[in-house]
Write an enzyme that holds these catalytic residues in place. Structure first.
Site, PDB file in Angstrom:
ATOM      1  N   GLY A   1      -4.670  -0.680  -0.636  1.00 16.19           N
ATOM      2  CA  GLY A   1      -4.594   0.775  -0.715  1.00 16.19           C
ATOM      3  C   GLY A   1      -4.181   1.239  -2.106  1.00 16.19           C
ATOM      4  O   GLY A   1      -4.694   2.234  -2.627  1.00 16.19           O
TER       5      GLY A   1
ATOM      6  N   ASN B   1       3.336   8.550   5.128  1.00 13.56           N
ATOM      7  CA  ASN B   1       3.801   7.257   5.630  1.00 13.56           C
ATOM      8  C   ASN B   1       5.255   7.258   6.098  1.00 13.56           C
ATOM      9  O   ASN B   1       5.664   6.401   6.867  1.00 13.56           O
ATOM     10  CB  ASN B   1       3.600   6.171   4.564  1.00 13.56           C
ATOM     11  CG  ASN B   1       4.083   6.595   3.206  1.00 13.56           C
ATOM     12  OD1 ASN B   1       3.631   7.613   2.676  1.00 13.56           O
ATOM     13  ND2 ASN B   1       4.990   5.853   2.631  1.00 13.56           N
TER      14      ASN B   1
ATOM     15  N   GLN C   1      -2.426   5.605   6.061  1.00 15.15           N
ATOM     16  CA  GLN C   1      -1.713   5.644   7.340  1.00 15.15           C
ATOM     17  C   GLN C   1      -2.552   6.208   8.480  1.00 15.15           C
ATOM     18  O   GLN C   1      -2.232   6.020   9.653  1.00 15.15           O
ATOM     19  CB  GLN C   1      -0.422   6.471   7.217  1.00 15.15           C
ATOM     20  CG  GLN C   1       0.670   5.803   6.413  1.00 15.15           C
ATOM     21  CD  GLN C   1       1.205   4.526   7.036  1.00 15.15           C
ATOM     22  OE1 GLN C   1       1.176   4.342   8.248  1.00 15.15           O
ATOM     23  NE2 GLN C   1       1.700   3.624   6.210  1.00 15.15           N
TER      24      GLN C   1
ATOM     25  N   HIS D   1      -4.250  -3.894   5.809  1.00 12.01           N
ATOM     26  CA  HIS D   1      -3.071  -4.434   6.517  1.00 12.01           C
ATOM     27  C   HIS D   1      -2.285  -3.368   7.276  1.00 12.01           C
ATOM     28  O   HIS D   1      -1.305  -3.680   7.936  1.00 12.01           O
ATOM     29  CB  HIS D   1      -2.175  -5.229   5.558  1.00 12.01           C
ATOM     30  CG  HIS D   1      -1.311  -4.425   4.648  1.00 12.01           C
ATOM     31  ND1 HIS D   1       0.018  -4.183   4.915  1.00 12.01           N
ATOM     32  CD2 HIS D   1      -1.572  -3.816   3.466  1.00 12.01           C
ATOM     33  CE1 HIS D   1       0.534  -3.474   3.920  1.00 12.01           C
ATOM     34  NE2 HIS D   1      -0.407  -3.230   3.038  1.00 12.01           N
TER      35      HIS D   1
ATOM     36  N   THR E   1     -15.559 -11.724  -7.255  1.00 13.99           N
ATOM     37  CA  THR E   1     -16.082 -12.314  -6.021  1.00 13.99           C
ATOM     38  C   THR E   1     -15.345 -11.733  -4.825  1.00 13.99           C
ATOM     39  O   THR E   1     -14.126 -11.634  -4.821  1.00 13.99           O
ATOM     40  CB  THR E   1     -15.931 -13.848  -6.071  1.00 13.99           C
ATOM     41  OG1 THR E   1     -16.661 -14.313  -7.212  1.00 13.99           O
ATOM     42  CG2 THR E   1     -16.474 -14.492  -4.806  1.00 13.99           C
TER      43      THR E   1
ATOM     44  N   CYS F   1      17.280   1.846  -0.682  1.00 13.58           N
ATOM     45  CA  CYS F   1      18.421   0.995  -1.046  1.00 13.58           C
ATOM     46  C   CYS F   1      18.141  -0.471  -0.790  1.00 13.58           C
ATOM     47  O   CYS F   1      18.478  -1.335  -1.588  1.00 13.58           O
ATOM     48  CB  CYS F   1      19.656   1.389  -0.255  1.00 13.58           C
ATOM     49  SG  CYS F   1      20.280   2.982  -0.750  1.00 13.58           S
TER      50      CYS F   1
END
Ligand SMILES: *Cc1c(COP(=O)(O)O)cnc(C)c1O
Length: 393
Positions: A72, A152, A180, A202, A238, A326
């Protein structure tokens, strides 16, 4: 830890077993380079064409408008920098929002350093872009508007159709980061007037390192990689054959099951939101209640630190995410939560649960049963909460 409840599907998803099975031949018996001449390689080439076709159909595009990328982030970079560099003669102004993914925001920052002018639009308290303000921001030298389909962190779904119409009217390219949203809710690039659409494999049960960019026919854009003739000579290298075959399988499954998934996820999402807001005082939903991804829950808890909450959830086998970075080594609270108007301390006390079609009602109950005592225990250790309660009395 025996029990594991995965509620971090906005970060990544598990590869579907059917996707894995579709991929393996291309890593073993059929591991040919699709550019080679012999029969086996040409068969792989044909399979790649079919995958491109399958993917194109899911968004109402033609297969020549689908360009495979590595993720993405790459799709976002290519869309934004590629349009900027190819259209600089027309103008150097781009428009985006303050709640975009860093792949978009940092691409814009890079262009700014090259002398481009960027407008970062504010959003309202639910994370929605104001289409009137967007239209007002368009100038004669504006070349691109980039607004995400759905956020997201807070799951807010933007008014993409309206924005597409405005861009079309003003003859400005429209890029949408749909990472998303794609394969989770329906998207048709023609209906929505989208010129460029970024997707990542993914985030919908394909493997990491896969993605694509839809580029509408006739769009003026710079090549992303120079080299061989792959991806219609615009993105050489490729092909990740197994990954692409898997991504096509994943999107086929997701689209076949989409309606059912939306219905079930929405039910579980609303169950979790309702129970948490009801059972935990001083909690508040972040993001729009209605214009929201079916799998996103983001709730802010006052007097609680997101990281402590995540560690406590980890101890009981729940994988979740918070409103601050964090845990990834930065002390900055989320730019999205700040943009919707949360003060620093509240942005730090947010919890994001992103469910999937594999999340069961039992998983939801487990989280909802365990969360109130965790929040209570963390608050009992907070001096701010102690003061707050004292002053209330
Ligand atoms: C995950 C994500 C990206 C980045 O995708 P990768 O494939 O991980 O590079 C971009 N935009 C949004 C909205 C995302 O959620």
């Amino acid at each position: 830890m025996s029990k594991l409840i995965y509620m971090d599907n906005a970060a990544t998803t598990f590869v579907d077993k059917r996707v894995f099975d579709a991929m393996t031949p291309y890593l073993t018996d059929r591991c040919f380079n699709p550019s080679s001449i012999y029969d086996g390689a040409q068969d792989v080439h044909a399979d790649l064409d079919n995958a491109r076709d399958t993917i194109a159909k899911t968004i109402g595009a033609t297969s020549k408008e689908i360009f495979f990328t590595s993720c993405g982030t790459e799709s976002d970079n290519w869309a934004i920098k590629g349009i900027a560099h190819a259209n600089a003669e027309k103008g150097k102004h781009l428009i985006t929002s303050k709640i975009e993914h860093h792949a978009v925001l940092h691409s814009m920052d890079a262009l700014k350093k090259e002398g481009y002018d960027i407008t970062f639009l504010d959003v309202d308290e639910n994370g929605l872009v104001d289409i009137k303000k967007l239209e007002e921001a368009i100038r004669p030298d504006t070349i691109l508007v980039s607004i995400m389909f759905a956020n997201n962190e807070i799951g807010t779904i933007e008014p993409i159709k309206e924005i597409g119409e405005i861009c079309h009217k003003h003859n400005v390219y429209f890029h949408v980061d749909a990472v998303q949203a794609y394969a989770h809710i329906p998207i048709n690039v023609k209906d929505l007037n989208i010129d460029l659409l970024s997707v990542s494999g993914h985030k919908f049960n394909a493997m990491k390192g896969t993605g694509f960019l839809y580029i509408k026919k006739g769009t003026k854009i710079i090549n992303y990689m120079d080299g061989g003739a792959q991806e219609f000579k615009k993105r050489a290298g490729t092909e990740n054959v197994a990954g692409i075959i898997g991504m096509a399988k994943a999107t086929e499954i997701a689209h076949n099951e989409m309606n059912k998934r939306i219905e079930e996820e929405t039910k579980i999402r609303d169950y979790i939101i309702d129970r948490i807001l009801k059972e935990i005082p001083y909690s508040k939903l972040n993001g729009d209640r209605v214009k929201r991804l079916p799998n996103n829950i983001n709730i802010g808890f006052e007097f609680v630190e997101g990281e402590s909450l995540l560690l406590s959830l980890n101890d009981i086998g729940v994988c979740a995410s918070s409103g601050s970075a964090c845990t990834s080594g930065s002390l900055d609270p989320s730019h999205v939560l700040l943009a919707i108007g949360l003060p620093h301390e509240k942005a730090h006390g947010s919890l994001r649960l992103t469910i999937s079609h594999e999340t069961s009602m039992d998983d939801a109950k487990y989280v909802c049963d365990n969360l109130p005592p965790i929040v209570e225990r963390l608050r009992s250790m907070s001096p701010l909460y102690e003061d707050f309660i004292k002053n209330k009395k």
